[in-house]
Scaffold this motif. Structure first.
Motif, PDB file in Angstrom:
ATOM      1  N   THR A   1      38.648  41.744  36.665  1.00  0.00           N
ATOM      2  CA  THR A   1      38.667  42.115  35.194  1.00  0.00           C
ATOM      3  C   THR A   1      37.804  43.374  35.125  1.00  0.00           C
ATOM      4  N   MET A   2      38.314  44.300  34.193  1.00  0.00           N
ATOM      5  CA  MET A   2      37.391  45.512  33.970  1.00  0.00           C
ATOM      6  C   MET A   2      36.663  45.629  32.643  1.00  0.00           C
ATOM      7  N   GLU A   3      36.199  46.666  32.330  1.00  0.00           N
ATOM      8  CA  GLU A   3      35.169  46.888  31.296  1.00  0.00           C
ATOM      9  C   GLU A   3      35.807  46.280  29.941  1.00  0.00           C
ATOM     10  N   HIS A   4      36.957  46.120  29.708  1.00  0.00           N
ATOM     11  CA  HIS A   4      37.674  45.795  28.454  1.00  0.00           C
ATOM     12  C   HIS A   4      37.674  44.288  28.430  1.00  0.00           C
ATOM     13  N   GLY A   5      37.208  43.532  29.456  1.00  0.00           N
ATOM     14  CA  GLY A   5      37.120  42.013  29.623  1.00  0.00           C
ATOM     15  C   GLY A   5      38.310  41.391  29.260  1.00  0.00           C
ATOM     16  N   ILE A   6      39.597  41.927  29.489  1.00  0.00           N
ATOM     17  CA  ILE A   6      40.834  41.139  29.598  1.00  0.00           C
ATOM     18  C   ILE A   6      40.925  40.617  30.881  1.00  0.00           C
ATOM     19  N   PRO A   7      40.990  39.238  31.192  1.00  0.00           N
ATOM     20  CA  PRO A   7      40.870  38.787  32.589  1.00  0.00           C
ATOM     21  C   PRO A   7      42.062  39.043  33.458  1.00  0.00           C
ATOM     22  N   SER A   8      41.593  39.405  34.597  1.00  0.00           N
ATOM     23  CA  SER A   8      42.608  40.065  35.554  1.00  0.00           C
ATOM     24  C   SER A   8      42.336  39.515  36.562  1.00  0.00           C
ATOM     25  N   VAL A   9      43.364  39.525  37.621  1.00  0.00           N
ATOM     26  CA  VAL A   9      43.123  38.911  38.949  1.00  0.00           C
ATOM     27  C   VAL A   9      43.953  39.686  40.136  1.00  0.00           C
ATOM     28  N   TRP A  10      43.130  39.713  41.264  1.00  0.00           N
ATOM     29  CA  TRP A  10      43.761  40.360  42.075  1.00  0.00           C
ATOM     30  C   TRP A  10      44.197  39.140  43.298  1.00  0.00           C
ATOM     31  N   ALA A  11      45.355  39.184  43.643  1.00  0.00           N
ATOM     32  CA  ALA A  11      45.717  37.972  44.347  1.00  0.00           C
ATOM     33  C   ALA A  11      46.280  38.491  45.913  1.00  0.00           C
ATOM     34  N   VAL A  12      45.918  37.651  46.738  1.00  0.00           N
ATOM     35  CA  VAL A  12      46.050  37.916  48.392  1.00  0.00           C
ATOM     36  C   VAL A  12      46.707  36.788  48.929  1.00  0.00           C
ATOM     37  N   ALA A  13      47.663  36.685  49.704  1.00  0.00           N
ATOM     38  CA  ALA A  13      48.394  35.676  50.560  1.00  0.00           C
ATOM     39  C   ALA A  13      48.346  36.212  51.868  1.00  0.00           C
ATOM     40  N   LYS A  14      47.815  35.295  52.638  1.00  0.00           N
ATOM     41  CA  LYS A  14      47.225  35.626  54.137  1.00  0.00           C
ATOM     42  C   LYS A  14      48.004  34.738  55.153  1.00  0.00           C
ATOM     43  N   ASN A  15      48.739  35.260  55.944  1.00  0.00           N
ATOM     44  CA  ASN A  15      49.595  34.528  56.910  1.00  0.00           C
ATOM     45  C   ASN A  15      48.932  33.928  58.034  1.00  0.00           C
ATOM     46  N   ARG A  16      48.926  32.376  58.017  1.00  0.00           N
ATOM     47  CA  ARG A  16      48.301  31.864  59.348  1.00  0.00           C
ATOM     48  C   ARG A  16      49.077  31.876  60.591  1.00  0.00           C
ATOM     49  N   ARG A  17      50.195  32.126  60.579  1.00  0.00           N
ATOM     50  CA  ARG A  17      51.272  32.332  61.615  1.00  0.00           C
ATOM     51  C   ARG A  17      51.044  33.641  62.283  1.00  0.00           C
ATOM     52  N   SER A  18      51.352  33.655  63.481  1.00  0.00           N
ATOM     53  CA  SER A  18      51.352  34.696  64.536  1.00  0.00           C
ATOM     54  C   SER A  18      52.360  35.749  64.321  1.00  0.00           C
ATOM     55  N   LYS A  19      53.495  35.333  63.612  1.00  0.00           N
ATOM     56  CA  LYS A  19      54.678  36.373  63.205  1.00  0.00           C
ATOM     57  C   LYS A  19      54.723  36.422  61.653  1.00  0.00           C
ATOM     58  N   GLY A  20      55.580  37.383  61.379  1.00  0.00           N
ATOM     59  CA  GLY A  20      55.795  37.434  59.894  1.00  0.00           C
ATOM     60  C   GLY A  20      54.983  38.392  59.135  1.00  0.00           C
ATOM     61  N   VAL A  21      55.016  38.597  57.964  1.00  0.00           N
ATOM     62  CA  VAL A  21      54.254  39.721  57.110  1.00  0.00           C
ATOM     63  C   VAL A  21      53.064  39.137  56.939  1.00  0.00           C
TER      64      VAL A  21
ATOM     65  N   GLU B   1      46.764  45.047  33.987  1.00  0.00           N
ATOM     66  CA  GLU B   1      47.047  44.395  35.566  1.00  0.00           C
ATOM     67  C   GLU B   1      46.906  45.371  36.754  1.00  0.00           C
ATOM     68  N   ARG B   2      47.999  46.332  36.318  1.00  0.00           N
ATOM     69  CA  ARG B   2      47.996  47.530  37.475  1.00  0.00           C
ATOM     70  C   ARG B   2      46.869  48.453  37.605  1.00  0.00           C
ATOM     71  N   ASP B   3      46.033  48.638  36.331  1.00  0.00           N
ATOM     72  CA  ASP B   3      45.128  49.372  36.466  1.00  0.00           C
ATOM     73  C   ASP B   3      43.671  48.982  37.039  1.00  0.00           C
ATOM     74  N   SER B   4      43.818  47.709  36.918  1.00  0.00           N
ATOM     75  CA  SER B   4      42.507  46.876  37.646  1.00  0.00           C
ATOM     76  C   SER B   4      42.776  46.693  38.958  1.00  0.00           C
ATOM     77  N   PHE B   5      44.235  46.707  39.531  1.00  0.00           N
ATOM     78  CA  PHE B   5      44.447  46.461  40.892  1.00  0.00           C
ATOM     79  C   PHE B   5      43.963  47.965  41.420  1.00  0.00           C
ATOM     80  N   LEU B   6      44.668  48.743  41.017  1.00  0.00           N
ATOM     81  CA  LEU B   6      44.271  50.343  41.516  1.00  0.00           C
ATOM     82  C   LEU B   6      42.811  50.596  41.704  1.00  0.00           C
ATOM     83  N   ILE B   7      42.235  50.251  40.482  1.00  0.00           N
ATOM     84  CA  ILE B   7      40.452  50.675  40.409  1.00  0.00           C
ATOM     85  C   ILE B   7      39.807  49.919  41.592  1.00  0.00           C
ATOM     86  N   THR B   8      40.235  48.740  41.819  1.00  0.00           N
ATOM     87  CA  THR B   8      39.492  47.779  42.574  1.00  0.00           C
ATOM     88  C   THR B   8      39.852  48.377  44.097  1.00  0.00           C
TER      89      THR B   8
END
Length: 646
Positions: free
Chosen positions: A442-462, A394-401
């Motif tokens: 997913t990287m070359e090994h084929g183990i399903p991996s996902v990158w997730a993003v939550a994007k704020n619609r509000r004007s304030k907050g993270v 999971e972390r390897d796929s995130f960092l390579i991405t």
């Protein structure tokens, strides 16, 4: 000749207990420094204050003589009774004191107090001594003693009674024997034989899971054995009702401070149990607690039997040269501690630097910063190895991405045939003000991996929150990522506004990102959104789960899933090295903990100055293998910004 109960102590507690017992039992009053009568059946050590050095002498003397004993004393308004110590069994007074002190709010002060406490008895008396309180303690001691003499099991084996001398309320508290206790523990030496792994059958609970033990099966022991506000490995919990899913934070006290471990699910009960399991994983990964490290040498002397330390990635040369950098470049002639792991590629035990196997050991004389990356707990050894591999992937796929700036395919979450997932997505988008974006990493090994993003619609907050997941079942990878995203929503909104200037400086100076929190907070700034253009800009069509992923293997035994993964890595010449971190603390309930290292895969680090990509050429080659690049990258092409994994 009648059995003798030996009593050490001359204060009011000892006097009160003596008067309650002397009519029915033969009590011999003497100091433990004197010779013990041969007919001594058991011993009592009773004081009006806390004398740790006396208890240590008692442990040594009674253990050598084979005499069980019980203590009672007063300490800062508490009346402490127990534990009842049987020689030859783990769980002694030293373990009890350690657990009680670490779980308390003033652990460092109490530790120093214990160190300086005078050895002589009668030097002082606890300020809360009252005859009423002592009488209640004496009655508890007398009842316990009678039960022991009658051959019944003691309530105080691995337990203590704690009486509040102000209110006279009494509670019983379980404590775990300390696997490193110098008094009652006997850790085996770490050997190559103990590191040998032969995978065994590990049937799954059902076909839809990758677990071999039900959490319902463990729910009673997890709370009873590990969560106690006075003596527990974990000593408190808190529900965060602001978040969209059930979030429970459990506190794990460490000598240097408190550390929170979180559990997130659809129920608070399940989240609490998950948090306890997370805490146990953290406990096992901090330092060796299942085997005693015995190998200390330099790599040059051990290279035939050892992992080359630089194969897991090192820091930038420029960082090592900085005067306050906490690590030193690896040299093959520098001695260090080594522990035994097992290499599945080489099919043999292999020595691993201790600082790579246990993540609190990365400072001082270390050569790299190592985190909990690749640590996992499981109901079997096979389960622990499986989930540890998933975390590394999971972390390897995130960092390579991130470093290779891969324009991943975006997933259509509505294409997943899973009602629970759809309800989770609806809850996030309708309740929180965040939109979800998922990408197939997913990287070359084929183990399903996902990158997730939550994007704020509000004007304030993270503004942007990132997470990742990996699992043979991509739906499970997505769900776990959603729980991670949800756990970070609203948590730091106020902190972001309060410290906005600090994080804005990080936009200009990547090396100002020094902590795990900094990584997430930097990308809480709306101004940082442009750094995700490689991933989120453009009008690439959404891809369905059916288009992006194969059906997960339908194995009933987790061993089969694990062997298929290992075979895939073998074809790619990627080694899987397992260090068994299991300690008696987890083994008592059939739980195993491991650390997995996969040399070549990118390890997660926090603090931009502590990035570890040098020597890991997968980040250069895999983008070409996946068709994102026409030729291998060079290090100068990699993303220069701190990663957004919080």
């Amino acid at each position: 000749m009648a059995a003798v109960i030996l009593m050490d102590g001359s204060g009011l507690l000892a006097e009160t207990v003596y008067h309650q017992l002397s009519e029915n039992y033969h009590i011999k009053r003497q100091s433990i420094v004197e010779d013990l009568p041969d007919e001594t059946e058991l011993a009592l050590v009773l004081h009006d204050s806390w004398y740790p050095s006396v208890h240590q002498k008692a442990e040594e003397k009674f253990r050598e003589a084979g005499i069980p004993w019980l203590r009672g004393f007063l300490s800062f308004g508490d009346g402490i009774i127990g534990p009842f110590v049987r020689p030859g069994t783990p769980g002694c007074s030293s373990c009890a004191d350690m657990r009680r002190m670490i779980a308390g709010p003033d652990r460092q002060e109490m530790w120093e107090f214990k160190r300086r406490m005078p050895a002589e008895e009668g030097m002082h008396q606890d300020a809360w001594v009252t005859r009423t309180g002592l009488s209640q303690m004496a009655a508890l001691i007398s009842n316990e003693l009678q039960s022991i003499i009658q051959g019944k099991s003691s309530h105080l084996e691995e337990n203590m009674y704690i009486t509040n001398l102000r209110t006279l309320s009494t509670s019983r508290h379980f404590f775990l024997p300390d696997p490193s206790c110098p008094m009652c523990s006997s850790l085996p030496d770490d050997t190559s034989e103990l590191a040998q792994i032969r995978l065994k059958s590990s049937p799954k609970i059902n076909g839809g899971t990758y677990r071999t033990r039900s959490i319902d099966e463990l729910k009673t022991v997890l709370v009873k054995d590990y969560l106690d506000y006075r003596t527990g490995l974990m000593n408190g919990k808190m529900q965060d009702v602001r978040l969209p899913f059930a979030d429970v934070l459990v506190n794990m006290p460490l000598f240097g401070g408190d550390e929170g471990v979180a559990g997130r699910s659809n129920s608070y009960e399940m989240s609490e149990l998950t948090a306890i399991l997370e805490g146990l994983e953290r406990y096992c990964g901090i330092e060796p607690r299942g085997k005693r490290t015995v190998v200390r040498d330099c790599y040059r002397q051990l290279e035939k039997h050892a992992l080359h330390p630089t194969s897991v990635g090192v820091h930038e040369t420029e960082q090592y040269k900085k005067p306050n950098f906490p690590f030193k470049p690896f040299t093959p002639d520098a001695p260090m501690n080594w522990v035994w792991g097992y290499s599945f590629l080489q099919e043999r035990p292999l020595l691993v630097p201790e600082l790579l196997a246990y993540y609190s050991l990365g400072c001082g004389d270390g050569f790299v910063y190592e985190t909990s990356n690749g640590c996992a707990l499981g109901g079997s050894l096979e389960e622990a190895i499986f989930h540890a591999i998933m975390e590394v992937v999971e972390r390897d796929s995130f960092l390579i991405t991130w470093y290779a700036k891969l324009p991943l395919p975006q997933l259509d979450l509505r294409s997943a045939d899973d009602i629970e997932l759809q309800l989770m997505v609806d809850r996030i988008t309708e309740v929180t003000g965040y939109d979800l974006y998922f990408y197939n990493s997913t990287m070359e090994h084929g183990i399903p991996s996902v990158w997730a993003v939550a994007k704020n619609r509000r004007s304030k907050g993270v503004h942007i929150i990132c997470a990742a997941g990996a699992n043979p079942d991509p739906i499970k990878a997505v769900k776990s990522s959603i729980y991670e995203l949800a756990g970070m929503m609203f948590r730091d909104d106020e902190k972001l506004e309060k410290n906005r200037q600090k994080y804005e400086r990080m936009l200009k100076d990547p090396f100002a990102v020094r902590t795990m929190e900094d990584h997430g907070m930097l990308y809480g700034l709306k101004e940082a959104e442009e750094r995700f253009d490689f991933l989120m800009s453009g009008q690439r069509p959404l891809r369905t789960f059916a288009e992006e992923f194969k059906e997960p293997p339908a194995n009933a035994d987790l061993k089969d899933d694990l062997q298929e993964i290992l075979q895939t890595f073998r074809r790619l010449n990627l080694d899987v090295i397992v260090v068994d971190q299991t300690s008696s603390v987890t083994k008592r309930n059939g739980l195993h903990c491991v650390k997995v290292l996969i040399p070549g895969m990118l390890p997660m680090t926090f603090g931009h100055h502590l990035t570890r990509v040098k020597g890991l050429e997968r980040v250069l080659n895999v983008p070409m293998q996946l068709g994102y690049e026409k030729k291998p990258l060079v290090y100068e092409q990699l993303n220069p910004f701190p990663h957004p994994f919080p």
